[in-house]
Scaffold this active site. Structure first.
Site, short mmCIF file in Angstrom:
data_model
loop_
_atom_site.label_atom_id
_atom_site.label_comp_id
_atom_site.label_asym_id
_atom_site.label_seq_id
_atom_site.Cartn_x
_atom_site.Cartn_y
_atom_site.Cartn_z
N CYS A 88 32.87 44.64 30.85
CA CYS A 88 33.59 43.71 31.70
C CYS A 88 32.58 42.98 32.58
O CYS A 88 31.70 43.61 33.17
CB CYS A 88 34.60 44.45 32.58
SG CYS A 88 35.56 43.37 33.64
N HIS A 98 42.26 42.35 26.97
CA HIS A 98 41.42 42.61 28.15
C HIS A 98 41.74 41.63 29.28
O HIS A 98 41.92 42.03 30.43
CB HIS A 98 39.95 42.51 27.72
CG HIS A 98 38.96 42.78 28.79
ND1 HIS A 98 38.18 43.91 28.81
CD2 HIS A 98 38.59 42.06 29.88
CE1 HIS A 98 37.38 43.88 29.86
NE2 HIS A 98 37.60 42.75 30.53
N GLU A 99 41.79 40.33 28.95
CA GLU A 99 42.01 39.32 29.99
C GLU A 99 43.43 39.36 30.53
O GLU A 99 43.66 39.17 31.73
CB GLU A 99 41.66 37.92 29.47
CG GLU A 99 40.22 37.76 29.00
CD GLU A 99 39.15 38.21 29.97
OE1 GLU A 99 39.37 38.16 31.20
OE2 GLU A 99 38.07 38.62 29.51
N HIS A 110 43.61 41.98 33.07
CA HIS A 110 43.10 41.51 34.37
C HIS A 110 44.20 40.82 35.16
O HIS A 110 44.34 41.02 36.36
CB HIS A 110 41.94 40.54 34.19
CG HIS A 110 40.61 41.17 34.06
ND1 HIS A 110 40.12 42.11 34.93
CD2 HIS A 110 39.63 40.98 33.14
CE1 HIS A 110 38.91 42.49 34.56
NE2 HIS A 110 38.59 41.82 33.47
#
Length: 191
Positions: free
Chosen positions: A106, A148-149, A152
């Site tokens: 990350c 992953h994003e 976030h």
């Protein structure tokens, strides 16, 4: 503004590290697709490029907006670049669900990586930089990037998906090399 134009504009911003509140709470939806968003997206692409990233979410540059940019390869090795605002990710279930374990890192915990199993393909739905609906399905790095994003933007960092032992090892690795990354990295290059 077209992605090709966003990629030519913008300036790198410092990347926010894990532990900052903006990284651990759900982001606010994008409702305005005007010049301020376009400038942010250009800066996000510039930041992602400077950091040699696959993708970058707005909270990683300290902005509380549910948007990410991506610039990476899919399951066939084709480079794909774009923007997703207000994303939702759909993952395969049942017999269609296959996990793939890969080393993941990350940009907000630079230099540290850990093996993490994620579904090998994902579908991401949301809006593009103009506010038009998009639906993208991908495997490879891009399929992982969508997961992953979007995490976030939901206030989840990938370390939250690791066992306590793996998370501690990840932080130890980062602590050992943290001095290579200035507080304003990637504005200032890695030492």
């Amino acid at each position: 503004m077209p992605v090709s134009e966003l990629l030519r504009m913008g300036a790198a911003r410092p990347i926010v590290r894990w532990g900052q509140p903006v990284m651990h709470r759900p982001a606010s939806p994008v409702t305005d697709f005007g010049p301020e968003l376009q400038a942010l997206l250009a800066d996000m692409f510039a930041t992602n490029t400077a950091a040699d990233g696959a993708g970058l979410a707005a909270p990683q540059v300290g902005v509380d907006l549910a948007v990410f940019v991506y610039d990476c390869t899919d399951e066939v090795g084709a480079r794909r670049t774009g923007v997703v605002c207000n994303p939702e990710v759909e993952l395969p279930e049942g017999r269609d669900r296959r996990l793939e374990s890969r080393s993941e890192g990350c940009l907000s915990l630079p230099g540290a990586y850990s093996e993490l199993a994620r579904p090998d393909v994902s579908t991401c739905r949301g809006l593009d930089q103009f506010g038009e609906p998009v639906e993208l399905t991908a495997g490879g790095i891009l399929g992982r990037c969508f997961q992953h994003e979007t995490d976030h933007l939901n206030g989840v960092v990938f370390g939250d998906r690791l066992s306590a032992r793996a998370r501690k090892a990840l932080h130890r690795t980062h602590d050992d090399i943290a001095d290579r990354y200035a507080d304003d990295w990637p504005v200032s290059p890695k030492r």
